[in-house]
Scaffold this active site. Structure first.
Site, PDB file in Angstrom:
ATOM      1  N   TYR A 165      52.184  35.881 -54.199  1.00 53.25           N
ATOM      2  CA  TYR A 165      52.608  34.890 -52.440  1.00 53.25           C
ATOM      3  C   TYR A 165      52.737  35.733 -51.474  1.00 53.25           C
ATOM      4  O   TYR A 165      52.125  35.781 -50.674  1.00 53.25           O
ATOM      5  CB  TYR A 165      53.825  34.272 -52.451  1.00 53.25           C
ATOM      6  CG  TYR A 165      54.460  33.933 -51.503  1.00 53.25           C
ATOM      7  CD1 TYR A 165      53.526  32.025 -50.508  1.00 53.25           C
ATOM      8  CD2 TYR A 165      55.532  34.234 -50.815  1.00 53.25           C
ATOM      9  CE1 TYR A 165      54.453  31.448 -49.505  1.00 53.25           C
ATOM     10  CE2 TYR A 165      55.978  33.146 -49.269  1.00 53.25           C
ATOM     11  CZ  TYR A 165      55.380  31.780 -49.075  1.00 53.25           C
ATOM     12  OH  TYR A 165      55.894  31.750 -48.200  1.00 53.25           O
TER      13      TYR A 165
ATOM     14  N   LYS B  95      50.269  37.075 -47.785  1.00 57.88           N
ATOM     15  CA  LYS B  95      51.130  36.870 -46.766  1.00 57.88           C
ATOM     16  C   LYS B  95      51.008  38.443 -46.105  1.00 57.88           C
ATOM     17  O   LYS B  95      51.074  38.078 -44.729  1.00 57.88           O
ATOM     18  CB  LYS B  95      52.601  36.612 -46.621  1.00 57.88           C
ATOM     19  CG  LYS B  95      53.032  34.730 -47.169  1.00 57.88           C
ATOM     20  CD  LYS B  95      52.832  34.010 -46.498  1.00 57.88           C
ATOM     21  CE  LYS B  95      52.993  32.645 -46.622  1.00 57.88           C
ATOM     22  NZ  LYS B  95      51.992  31.231 -46.343  1.00 57.88           N
TER      23      LYS B  95
HETATM   24  P1  NAP Z   1      55.866  22.722 -47.581  1.00 58.51           P
HETATM   25  O1  NAP Z   1      56.826  21.949 -46.851  1.00 58.51           O
HETATM   26  O2  NAP Z   1      55.446  23.067 -49.273  1.00 58.51           O
HETATM   27  O3  NAP Z   1      53.974  22.283 -46.864  1.00 58.51           O
HETATM   28  C1  NAP Z   1      52.633  22.200 -46.548  1.00 58.51           C
HETATM   29  C2  NAP Z   1      52.515  22.125 -46.343  1.00 58.51           C
HETATM   30  O4  NAP Z   1      50.764  22.402 -46.403  1.00 58.51           O
HETATM   31  C3  NAP Z   1      51.893  20.759 -46.000  1.00 58.51           C
HETATM   32  O5  NAP Z   1      51.772  19.564 -44.819  1.00 58.51           O
HETATM   33  C4  NAP Z   1      50.249  20.911 -47.264  1.00 58.51           C
HETATM   34  O6  NAP Z   1      50.146  19.067 -46.673  1.00 58.51           O
HETATM   35  C5  NAP Z   1      49.779  21.183 -46.958  1.00 58.51           C
HETATM   36  N1  NAP Z   1      48.802  21.847 -47.547  1.00 58.51           N
HETATM   37  C6  NAP Z   1      48.942  22.650 -49.189  1.00 58.51           C
HETATM   38  N2  NAP Z   1      47.937  23.165 -49.033  1.00 58.51           N
HETATM   39  C7  NAP Z   1      46.692  22.867 -48.232  1.00 58.51           C
HETATM   40  C8  NAP Z   1      45.386  23.111 -48.019  1.00 58.51           C
HETATM   41  N3  NAP Z   1      45.183  23.350 -49.289  1.00 58.51           N
HETATM   42  N4  NAP Z   1      44.781  22.434 -47.249  1.00 58.51           N
HETATM   43  C9  NAP Z   1      45.071  21.874 -46.218  1.00 58.51           C
HETATM   44  N5  NAP Z   1      46.411  21.549 -46.303  1.00 58.51           N
HETATM   45  C10 NAP Z   1      47.543  22.110 -47.443  1.00 58.51           C
HETATM   46  O7  NAP Z   1      56.104  24.019 -46.682  1.00 58.51           O
HETATM   47  P2  NAP Z   1      56.522  25.085 -45.765  1.00 58.51           P
HETATM   48  O8  NAP Z   1      58.273  25.271 -47.039  1.00 58.51           O
HETATM   49  O9  NAP Z   1      56.398  24.086 -44.328  1.00 58.51           O
HETATM   50  O10 NAP Z   1      56.000  26.171 -44.664  1.00 58.51           O
HETATM   51  C11 NAP Z   1      54.937  26.113 -44.445  1.00 58.51           C
HETATM   52  C12 NAP Z   1      54.726  27.495 -44.016  1.00 58.51           C
HETATM   53  O11 NAP Z   1      55.797  28.448 -43.785  1.00 58.51           O
HETATM   54  C13 NAP Z   1      53.705  28.324 -45.887  1.00 58.51           C
HETATM   55  O12 NAP Z   1      52.766  28.849 -45.210  1.00 58.51           O
HETATM   56  C14 NAP Z   1      54.783  28.970 -46.180  1.00 58.51           C
HETATM   57  O13 NAP Z   1      54.311  29.672 -47.011  1.00 58.51           O
HETATM   58  C15 NAP Z   1      55.367  29.504 -44.829  1.00 58.51           C
HETATM   59  N6  NAP Z   1      56.741  30.111 -44.791  1.00 58.51           N
HETATM   60  C16 NAP Z   1      57.750  29.035 -45.584  1.00 58.51           C
HETATM   61  C17 NAP Z   1      59.201  29.112 -45.664  1.00 58.51           C
HETATM   62  C18 NAP Z   1      60.314  28.665 -46.053  1.00 58.51           C
HETATM   63  O14 NAP Z   1      61.095  29.161 -46.533  1.00 58.51           O
HETATM   64  N7  NAP Z   1      59.971  26.586 -46.211  1.00 58.51           N
HETATM   65  C19 NAP Z   1      59.474  31.427 -45.456  1.00 58.51           C
HETATM   66  C20 NAP Z   1      57.834  31.993 -45.165  1.00 58.51           C
HETATM   67  C21 NAP Z   1      56.729  31.358 -44.942  1.00 58.51           C
HETATM   68  P3  NAP Z   1      50.264  17.848 -48.686  1.00 58.51           P
HETATM   69  O15 NAP Z   1      51.669  17.170 -48.074  1.00 58.51           O
HETATM   70  O16 NAP Z   1      48.968  16.961 -47.699  1.00 58.51           O
HETATM   71  O17 NAP Z   1      50.591  18.817 -50.175  1.00 58.51           O
END
Ligand code: NAP
Length: 248
Positions: free
Chosen positions: A156, A160
């Protein structure tokens, strides 16, 4: 008037979490939103309904961001539906956390393809409409662990960190065409995912953050809107940390 009035914004992975919040804020700011998801059909339908219920313009597309051909088709479909793409938010991301000793090749590849190759796929695909429009803003969702590293997240963190290098390179390649590219590095963002964690662990995290709280998806959405809008027309190749001061 909203900050994104009449802009066409394409967001990957917006059926839940941060992407959903970005879609909601973009519509609030006057954008027409195309968003994608992988398998959450029901959630995507509900979001489309929510976004359009007050006269907003939005459409969900089922499309796997890790697949090159699907990204090309997606952008063709979005251009057909909305005319162009002004802002691309490469938000889709997954984790497959484990120590390197136990990490399978599949776990490495899945994370790389979904988090990093997806940005290549989508950025390549939006080049045509953005070059034609002589403007564009590309925003890649990185993470603070892409800057700091994190034990148990080598796949991961590498993906990133890769997004930050990719963003800087695209900023250099396309700056002369008025196409900007930046990254956002969220820290500890409290979502459905973190709700299941031990409250003591969460409290411990909060206490180490200078602003003494976890971030919200809205905090990340606000930074995204800024980078997508004309408020940031002289900002490219940068990484904005949305982390309450966790990394500096
Ligand atoms: P999340 O709730 O797990 O949601 C992930 C989203 O990505 C869902 O809509 C999922 O669709 C979609 N997805 C997964 N694989 C995909 C693919 N191959 N093609 C198209 N869509 C896909 O994630 P989140 O926590 O909101 O995070 C969003 C972004 O922020 C990510 O890149 C994550 O790494 C980054 N981030 C998050 C955090 C945190 O604390 N949450 C911190 C730093 C960075 P489905 O629902 O259909 O599976």
């Amino acid at each position: 008037m909203g900050l994104l009035e009449n802009k066409i914004v394409l967001i990957t992975g917006a059926s839940r979490g941060i992407g959903k919040s970005i879609a909601e804020e973009c519509v609030k700011q006057g954008a027409k939103v195309a968003f994608t998801y992988l398998s959450s059909d029901e959630k995507a339908r509900a979001l489309e309904q929510e976004l359009t219920s007050n006269g907003g313009v939005a459409k969900g597309f089922k499309s796997d961001a890790s697949k090159y051909d699907e990204a090309q088709k997606l952008v063709d479909d979005v251009v057909e539906a909305f005319g162009t793409v002004d802002v691309l938010v490469n938000n889709a991301g997954i984790t497959r956390d484990t120590l390197l000793m136990r990490m399978s090749e599949e776990q490495w590849d899945e994370v790389m393809n979904t988090n990093l190759k997806s940005a290549f796929n989508l950025t390549k695909a939006v080049l045509k409409p953005m070059l034609k429009a002589k403007s564009g803003s590309i925003i890649n969702m990185s993470s603070v662990v892409g800057v700091t590293g994190n034990a148990g997240q080598s796949n991961y963190a590498a993906s990133k960190a890769g997004l930050i290098g990719f963003s800087k390179s695209i900023a250099q390649e396309l700056g002369s065409r008025n196409i900007r590219c930046n990254a956002i590095a969220p820290g500890f963002i409290e979502t459905e995912m973190t709700e299941v964690l031990d409250p003591k662990v969460v409290e411990q995290w909060r206490s180490t953050i200078p602003l003494k709280r976890g971030g919200t998806p809205q905090d990340v959405a606000n930074a995204t809107v800024f980078l997508g809008s004309d408020m940031s027309t002289y900002i490219t190749g940068q990484t904005i940390h949305v982390c309450g001061g966790m990394t500096m």
